[in-house]
Design an enzyme around this catalytic site. Structure first.
Site, mmCIF file in Angstrom:
data_model
loop_
_atom_site.group_PDB
_atom_site.id
_atom_site.type_symbol
_atom_site.label_atom_id
_atom_site.label_comp_id
_atom_site.label_asym_id
_atom_site.label_seq_id
_atom_site.Cartn_x
_atom_site.Cartn_y
_atom_site.Cartn_z
ATOM 1 C CE LYS A 54 -3.834 -2.447 2.187
ATOM 2 N NZ LYS A 54 -4.622 -2.842 3.290
ATOM 3 C CD GLN A 98 -3.283 -4.314 6.667
ATOM 4 O OE1 GLN A 98 -3.306 -3.295 5.907
ATOM 5 N NE2 GLN A 98 -4.128 -5.443 6.536
ATOM 6 C CG ASP A 121 -9.528 0.277 5.135
ATOM 7 O OD1 ASP A 121 -9.299 -0.106 4.031
ATOM 8 O OD2 ASP A 121 -8.923 0.023 6.153
#
Ligand code: NAP
Length: 293
Positions: A54, A98, A121
């Site tokens: 990412k 994460q 997200d």
């Protein structure tokens, strides 16, 4: 005849190039420099790989990466303190924490503390609610990628019968909402669904997000239907390990009209959709119209 293979890698590469162009345009026209903060807690090897990909992708398209790697022993209060600082930092357009988090940290509480405007997200309950209400929202990346792949086969999804196997907050539920927004007729299946094979055989669009290796068999698929396989499962045989999806590809490719491979299907789309969300978040925060990607 074998199904058309939906090349997620190539489709993601095209979209990444468009994101790079748009990022450059925003920089020249508005002095905007989108930034993504990626927060990793602990040393989970899979998470470390994802986080690395990412951050690299962010830098490659000209955005600013802000990496925060915290020890596995980090307390919830310490992590929430970092989230507050990132929420307040104008250089940070998007925040990604994460998952999974270590057991001493309540993931739902952490997600709930991310500023919804920086929730790239799309996991914050406010964004989930906006998506379910048909309002503009930052939507989760993997389901967004699935829709983009399906639309390479069917430019309009209106009226198509879509079956989503899986009802997680990360994939199944938001995917169903995005399909509804595209005017598909949506059925969500799960582990208590009765006669899943018969249900799947009705699907013009079949999405598998179960985490069960090769569970969907060839005779579950409507001839000519489109199959999007979200699964990432590591299986071992004869001392070798490989990644397979939730669909038995060798069987399905003989029945479907189009199918995503694993790897190389949904996976590459997830990261590029994260970049798109970061761009959208940056525009939103700057009071600019949504980006043209
Ligand atoms: P999850 O939270 O474990 O949810 C799995 C869902 O599948 C649940 O709703 C479960 O039903 C359902 N299910 C499990 N076994 C089933 C069965 N035998 N029949 C019907 N339904 C069944 O998983 P997830 O986070 O949504 O992830 C799903 C898969 O996608 C995993 O392989 C994951 O690695 C992959 N994934 C890939 C990406 C990517 O970027 N490509 C991103 C995220 C996830 P119940 O609710 O009834 O338990």
């Amino acid at each position: 005849m074998n199904a058309k293979i939906i090349d997620g890698k190539a489709i993601a590469a095209d979209l990444r190039a468009a994101v790079k162009t748009e990022t450059h345009r925003l920089s020249v026209a508005h002095g905007l420099a989108p930034g993504l903060a990626v927060v990793l807690v602990g040393e989970n090897p899979a998470s470390m790989t994802y986080v690395g990909s990412k951050s690299r992708a962010v830098a490659e398209v000209g955005m600013r990466p802000f990496d925060h790697h915290l020890a596995a022993t980090t307390s919830e209060a310490e992590l929430l303190g970092l989230i507050q600082r990132l929420n307040a930092d104008p250089a940070v357009s998007g925040i990604l924490v994460q998952l999974p988090l270590p057991p001493q940290i309540d993931a739902a509480r952490v997600i709930g503390n991310v500023d919804p405007e920086k929730d790239v997200d799309g996991f914050h309950p406010l964004n989930a609610g906006r998506l379910a209400s048909g309002l503009p929202a930052l939507a989760p990346c993997t389901p967004t990628g699935c829709i983009k792949l399906a639309k390479t086969v069917h430019p309009s999804l209106a009226g198509l019968d879509a079956v989503v196997i899986g009802r997680s907050n990360i994939v199944g539920k938001p995917l169903a909402q995005l399909l509804l927004a595209e005017n598909a007729t949506v059925t969500i299946a799960h582990s208590r669904t009765r006669d899943l094979p018969a249900l799947c055989r009705r699907a013009d669009l079949l999405f598998a997000a179960t985490g069960r290796a090769e569970m969907v068999r060839g005779d579950w698929i409507k001839p000519g239907g489109t199959v999007i396989d979200v699964g990432i499962n590591r299986v071992s045989a004869g001392g070798r390990s490989r990644i397979v999806g939730d669909v038995n590809f060798a069987e399905a490719v003989k029945v479907a009209g189009a199918i995503t491979p694993v790897p190389g299907g949904v996976g590459p789309m997830t990261i590029v959709c994260l970049l798109v969300n970061t761009l959208r978040a940056a525009c939103m925060q700057a009071g600019l119209p949504p980006p043209a990607v």
